[in-house]
Design a protein around this motif. Structure first.
Motif: not given
Lengths: 323, 576
Positions: A45, A53, A56, A85-86, B77, B162, B164-166, B221-222, B227
């Motif tokens: 990172l 992030l 975001d 976890d969104g 997560r 957009d 949100a990838s690390p 992202n969602t 999940t």
């Protein structure tokens, strides 16, 4: 009159909700540092990733802007999505709620069922050997930390029994990992955590019932009832207990949020997938939205519990009028 | 006999009845045939394992069927390989999603979805992958070069900015383009020669474009997929995630290496390391990471086999090297930095704090790495006399209070680490004592983890910090030691700036030949052993406990969490 009373209580509670959630947010925000919720320390990172992030998640803005945005969402029935976890905060709460209700509901029920006779016996045989024994047990219930009692029970009823080839109880979770979830399986998993939690409730409530029963039994109307030749059983249970139980309503009303936030400690020690454990895990991970959602939920329940207890007073005790 | 005692007897009687009823049920579990077993299925499986004595380990042919329960103390997560950054999520993702490549135990690359290691162009910029023929997702759809491109696009293509990838920072920097001339060929063009590219970025689990391709960047992202992935590319497919409790996975019959033996793999979330040990003992879990402090408690358990191996995880401390900071002037002289290290008996720390499960290293590279140099230029052992003579020689003389000072500056500072980590707290206490013995006053101070991270990566007013870190399979260590990472947000919080170190690290990053890289990292380790800007106290050991009924696991330094090429070959001797 009553409607006005409820309305005023409701308005006052709004202030409480705002205060509690704001304090929660400020505490999280002030201790977070540069940590980005959900992102672990990782050599790959780079500063620009971290900045992106954070943005975001809306964390590049001051906390009061974040708070106002959150409130706006809540007013519109939107608790937002977990920063980790969104998925929606509501889905998290609803996922965990049944487990917590199962645990705390059982514990409260067991607590009441045991506390009432224990309290009554303590009051009726005031100063006897039985009374002293029960007092010691109750005080132990306050004094022994729940996490310690939980670990000791696990050590005895899971590990040691298993080592000696005896029937043992599972030490964590709400059901078995494989093919679990039937009634017997859930009860097996419930026994240890519910024991710890109900022991605490039992200790607290039995002390209150005992002292309130003692007070009631020394009242004039009890003497009158006895003088009229009423049977001791009727005196104790009809005239004594009913009046002695009024304070218990407050206590149980105050436990209503506990029904949801649960035995946080017990849930953590026993890996019980409930709301308390959710709040605990997510607070450590700085999942703002989830923690705020649970806090909001719990605060509303404290308020509702208090209000409900107050209203029940009126039903149980005709001397009380609301103004 | 008083009334109370009678009541007690009654209570006890009831308890006995309860126990009796209880053991009757267990008797049924043990003695009953299939019918009784089915009737008491919940919980019975674990019970049988625990009570049936030693499982049959003489069988050599793998059996089909059964399950494995793996315990760990973090919930996952996300299950999206391009969004995850934590070990728990990566571990479960590794069971359900395969990348182009995978690691061997040693960290060397092996092909996974790719048929072979990629061909590299002469200039080192282009990697050409050929996929295995007839690859299929769990839903039977083919896995093609399009899916590979799509997966990487999520983290490098501006149109997915957009997401949100690390991983975006690295991938958008190094990937110039990805082409798919045919369904089995992926050509990745990089912007510069970057030696760790494959080891760092060749392993991401490949995602199904036919499921996610229609979503917008924000919607990814969602997405529900994150999940509850409906389609997977690895050995197992998703069944359910009961949050805070477990993730259940089932055999993927379309897996390229053949369907796994197991019907189910369950990842179970436990409260802590003590619970992992307890449940390994009771058989409630089959596999779990073992805390060094719990090692002996499990060694005597006949149903649990232990495996222990070196890992690239380590604990180190770093001196404040920025001369403008309060403690900066103390540590400018390398003699002081070396002296403090000489005064530490690191082997005793490993023995006392990690119960012997760790390794003192002479280098900043892990001993398990191919780049590790065991005998660098300066080998610092425990030598108190040498520590004192170094300090004397550098002009730090003991004052009347027993604390060394030079030009009125006292050798006195604060050491920080995160509260709640018992091992680190103990280490600071040991360091305080060891340094007190040579006339240095070091005071431990415990702060919350996020604040420790802020101190290291941004605020940087600390005197000395102690923290853990983890390397990947590539020996690149520039995040901690390159001056370009001494900026706010970078991990070089100690402000170590050395031109020679920078040059060596950069050269090693831009060299693809392993022999040459090894030489460069050797020189770098020599330099670091002399300068000692942030000494490593120890490299940890990974310890796993595995129930003896489980066969086919092969844990190792780089086959611990996400990268386990043997997942599909795991089987259970009792078929349950």
């Amino acid at each position: 009159m009553l409607a006005k009373y409820v309305a005023r209580r409701f308005l006052a509670s709004l202030v409480v909700v705002l205060g509690v959630t704001l304090i929660t947010l400020v505490l999280m925000d002030r201790t977070r540092g540069t940590y980005v919720p959900g992102i672990d320390l990782n050599p790959a990172l780079r500063p620009e990733d971290i900045a992106r992030l954070r943005a975001d998640l809306g964390l590049d803005r001051p906390f009061y802007i974040w708070y106002l945005t959150w409130i706006w969402g809540v007013v519109h029935g939107d608790f937002g999505r977990s920063m980790i976890d969104g998925s929606t905060v509501m889905s998290h709460i609803l996922d965990r709620l049944p487990n917590t209700l199962e645990l705390t509901g059982t514990a409260i029920l067991i607590g009441i069922v045991i506390a009432i006779p224990v309290g009554v016996i303590g009051a009726l045989r005031h100063g006897s050997k039985a009374d002293h024994t029960l007092t010691v047990v109750s005080v132990a219930g306050f004094a022994v930390p729940q996490f310690w009692m939980g670990l000791i029970l696990i050590l005895i009823f899971s590990v040691t029994l298993e080592q000696h080839g005896l029937p043992w109880l599972p030490s964590s979770g709400a059901y078995s990992a494989v093919n679990g979830g039937d009634f017997i399986d859930r009860v097996e998993h419930l026994i240890l955590p519910a024991t710890v939690l109900s022991f605490f409730y039992m200790s607290t409530w039995s002390r209150f019932i005992r002292s309130s029963m003692l007070e009631v039994l020394s009242q004039d109307y009890i003497r009158t009832a006895r003088a009229k030749g009423m049977s001791e059983r009727r005196v104790v249970y009809l005239h004594g207990l009913r009046n002695a139980l009024i304070p218990l309503v407050t206590l149980i009303g105050l436990e209503l949020p506990g029904l949801v936030s649960g035995g946080l400690v017990v849930e953590v020690v026993f890996g019980w997938p409930g709301i308390g454990k959710l709040a605990f895990e997510r607070a450590l991970q700085y999942d703002y939205t989830t923690v705020m959602g649970v806090t909001f939920f719990a605060t509303m329940l404290v308020i509702a519990g208090n209000l409900l207890a107050d209203l029940l007073y009126g039903v149980l005790d005709p001397r009380i009028r609301y103004s | 006999m008083s009334r109370d005692e009678v009541a007690d007897d009654k209570g006890f009687e009831q308890f006995e009845k309860f126990l009796e009823a209880w053991s009757r049920r267990d008797f049924l579990k043990r003695a009953g045939g299939a019918a009784a077993y089915m009737a008491f299925l919940g919980g019975a499986v674990e019970f049988l394992d625990a009570c049936a004595g030693n499982p049959n380990t003489t069988t050599t042919t793998a059996k089909k069927g059964g399950h494995v329960v793996e315990g760990n103390f973090s919930d996952i997560r996300t299950l999206n390989s391009m969004l995850s950054s934590d070990t728990a999520s990566n571990q479960v993702i590794g069971l359900m999603f395969d990348g182009l490549l995978n690691y061997k135990k040693s960290g060397d690359l092996i092909p996974a979805l790719a048929a072979d290691l990629p061909k590299q162009s002469a200039d080192g910029l282009t990697y050409t992958f050929k996929l295995r023929p007839n690859l299929k997702f769990s839903d039977g759809q083919p896995i093609t070069s399009d899916d590979v491109k799509f997966t990487y696009q999520l983290a490098y293509d501006p149109q997915y900015a957009d997401v949100a990838s690390p991983r975006r920072g690295d991938l958008s920097k190094y990937i110039a383009s990805i082409d798919t001339p045919d369904p089995l060929t992926v050509v990745i063009k990089t912007t510069q020669v970057f030696a760790p590219f494959l080891a760092s970025h060749g392993l991401y689990g490949i995602l199904p474009k036919h499921v996610l391709g229609s979503l917008s960047a924000k919607a990814i992202n969602t997405a529900d997929f994150n999940t509850a992935p409906s389609v997977t590319s690895g050995a197992f497919k998703f069944v359910s995630w009961e949050k805070g409790q477990q993730v259940t996975m089932a055999r993927n019959d379309n897996y390229w290496a053949g369907a796994p033996y197991l019907d189910q793999w369950i990842y179970k979330v436990l409260p802590d390391s003590v619970a992992v040990t307890n449940q390994l003992k009771t058989g409630e879990i089959d596999i779990g990471p073992v805390d060094p402090g719990q090692f002996d408690a499990l060694r005597t358990t006949s149903t649990v086999a232990m495996s222990e191996f070196g890992v690239p995880t380590f604990t180190f401390y770093a001196y404040q090297l920025d001369p403008t900071k309060p403690a900066g002037p103390l540590f400018q002289d390398k003699a002081v930095r070396q002296a403090l290290l000489y005064a530490l008996d690191r082997q005793s720390i490993v023995t006392a704090v990690f119960f012997g499960h760790g390794q003192v290293a002479n280098s900043v590279e892990p001993p398990i790495s191919w780049a590790y140099k065991d005998k660098p230029q300066v080998v610092v052992g425990f030598d108190k006399a040498k520590a004192e003579s170094l300090l004397e020689g550098a002009g730090w003389a003991k004052g009347s209070d027993g604390i060394r000072a030079k030009n009125g500056l006292k050798l006195k500072f604060t050491m920080i680490t995160n509260a709640g980590n018992k091992q680190r707290e103990s280490m600071l206490t040991v360091m305080q004592q060891a340094w007190h013995d040579i006339g240095v006053e070091a005071t431990p101070s415990l702060i919350q983890f996020p604040q420790l991270v802020s101190q290291i990566v941004s605020i940087r007013t600390f005197d000395l910090f102690l923290v853990g870190f983890n390397w990947s399979a590539d020996p690149d260590v520039s995040p901690l030691y390159h001056s370009r990472n001494a900026v706010p947000g970078g991990f070089n919080g100690a402000d170590f700036k050395n031109d020679q170190a920078d040059t060596l690290l950069d050269q090693a990053l831009n060299t693809l030949d392993r022999t040459k890289r090894k030489q460069l990292y050797g020189q770098f380790q020599d330099l670091m052993s002399d300068l000692q800007p942030s000494p490593v106290i120890l490299f940890n050991k990974g310890i796993y406990g595995v129930n003896t009924r489980v066969q086919g696991t092969d844990f190792g330094p780089f086959n611990q969490f996400a990268q386990r090429p043997w997942n599909h070959g795991v089987w259970v001797t009792d078929g349950k």
